[in-house]
Design an enzyme around this catalytic site. Sequence first.
Site, short mmCIF file in Angstrom:
data_model
loop_
_atom_site.label_atom_id
_atom_site.label_comp_id
_atom_site.label_asym_id
_atom_site.label_seq_id
_atom_site.Cartn_x
_atom_site.Cartn_y
_atom_site.Cartn_z
N ARG A 51 0.80 -1.22 0.00
CA ARG A 51 0.00 0.00 0.00
C ARG A 51 0.82 1.26 0.00
O ARG A 51 0.63 2.16 -0.82
CB ARG A 51 -0.87 0.07 1.26
N THR A 52 1.74 1.36 0.95
CA THR A 52 2.40 2.65 1.14
C THR A 52 3.21 3.00 -0.10
O THR A 52 3.10 4.10 -0.65
CB THR A 52 3.28 2.62 2.41
N LYS A 80 25.39 -3.72 -0.34
CA LYS A 80 26.87 -3.64 -0.47
C LYS A 80 27.47 -2.91 0.72
O LYS A 80 28.68 -2.69 0.78
CB LYS A 80 27.24 -2.87 -1.74
N ARG A 101 11.10 4.05 3.63
CA ARG A 101 10.70 3.10 4.68
C ARG A 101 11.92 2.31 5.09
O ARG A 101 12.71 1.89 4.23
CB ARG A 101 9.62 2.15 4.17
N HIS A 129 4.60 6.04 11.64
CA HIS A 129 4.14 5.88 10.26
C HIS A 129 3.24 7.07 9.94
O HIS A 129 2.03 6.93 9.85
CB HIS A 129 3.39 4.55 10.13
C1 NCD Z 1 1.18 -0.80 8.11
C2 NCD Z 1 2.67 -0.71 8.34
O1 NCD Z 1 3.46 -0.91 7.44
O2 NCD Z 1 3.01 -0.38 9.48
N1 NCD Z 1 0.86 -0.99 6.76
C3 NCD Z 1 0.66 0.09 5.99
O3 NCD Z 1 1.56 0.84 5.71
N2 NCD Z 1 -0.59 0.35 5.59
C4 NCD Z 1 0.48 -1.75 8.98
C5 NCD Z 1 0.97 -3.16 9.03
O4 NCD Z 1 1.91 -3.53 8.33
O5 NCD Z 1 0.36 -3.91 9.78
#
Ligand code: NCD
Length: 310
Positions: A51-52, A80, A101, A129
Site C-alpha cells: 500500500r504505502t 553492499k 521506509r 508511520h
Molecule cells: C502498516 C505498516 O506498514 O506499518 N501498513 C501500511 O503501511 N498500511 C500496517 C501493518 O503492516 O500492519
Amino acid sequence: MRHLMSPLDFTPQELDRLFDLANDIERNPAEYAHACEGKILATCFYEPSTRTRLSFESAMTRLGGSVIGFADAASSSASKGESVSDTIRIISCYADICAMRHPKEGAPMVAAEKSDIPVINAGDGGHQHPTQTLTDLLTIRSLKGRLENFTIGLCGDLKFGRTVHSLIKALVRYDNIRFIFISPEELRVPDYITEMLKEKGIAFEEVIRLENVMPNLDLLYMTRVQKERFFNEEDYVRLKDFYILNTDKMTLAKEDMLILHPLPRVNEISVEVDSDPRAVYFKQAKYGVYVRMALILTLLKTAERKDALC
Ligand code: NCD
C-alpha cells in the site's frame, strides 16, 4: 525545506489545510493531473510494502510526475554496505522528493539531516508511520465530519504497531478524545505512550476483551499482529488470532461506528465484515492516495492553488 518525520510536524491548522487540499483533489482530480510534471519522486523501501509504496507511486503519477526507486534493501546498494546518509545524498541528485521506509527506527530522520530534498518517513521500524496517520485522520474527518469528540478503540498489536503509535500521538491534539486500548497483555501499548496520556490528562483504559467495550466505540481501529517484529515464532503463533472481528461481534457495535484498518489484514477481520457499511478500510486506502498527493504538492511547494499549504 520541510520533511515529514512525525504526524506532529504539521500543526492541526496545517493538517486541516492539507486535508482540505486532499478533499479538493478527490473532487477535482483533473485539475491536479499536471501539477507535478517534470518532478521525480524516489521511493526508497528497505522493508516490504504494498500500500504505502504503491500509493506514493500512484499519487505522484496522478500528479503528472515520475517515480524511481527500489522496493527492497537487497536490490539497493545497502546490500553492499552503503549507509542511508550516502544513499540519500545520491538520491538528492536524481529526485525532487523521497519517501523512505526502513526497519530501523530513526533511519529516515538520519536521511533527512543529510538530504537536499524533502524526505517523507514512510514507516521506521516499530516507531512511526506518519503518512498512514494522515490517511487515518483524513478518512475519519471525511466520513465523520470531525476529528474531536470520539471514543476510539485500538485493537490488536499495540506494542509493535507503528500506525497505532503515530495515530495516538496525532489524536491527542484534538478535544475530547477517549482511548480504549484492546490487546492481550503481551501486546499492550508501550509505557511511553500511557505516560504521555497521563501527563496530558487524557482519558484511556486498557482492556483485553473486545466484546466488552464494543458498544462504547465511535471508531474501531483494528491492526494485525506484527509477525516481523516478534523475537520468537511461538509467541506469534499464540497471539496471532487473539482477535477476530466477525459479524456476530459487529451486532454489539453502534450503527454509525466506523472500522478502520491500515491493512494488510491477516485474520483479525473476517471477510464477511467487508460488506458491512461500517467497514471503511478499503475506502481508507483510497484516502491514502489523496492525502499523499496533497502531501507531495505541499512539500514540493508546487501547488499553485491558493488553498495549498506553502
Ligand atoms: C502498516 C505498516 O506498514 O506499518 N501498513 C501500511 O503501511 N498500511 C500496517 C501493518 O503492516 O500492519
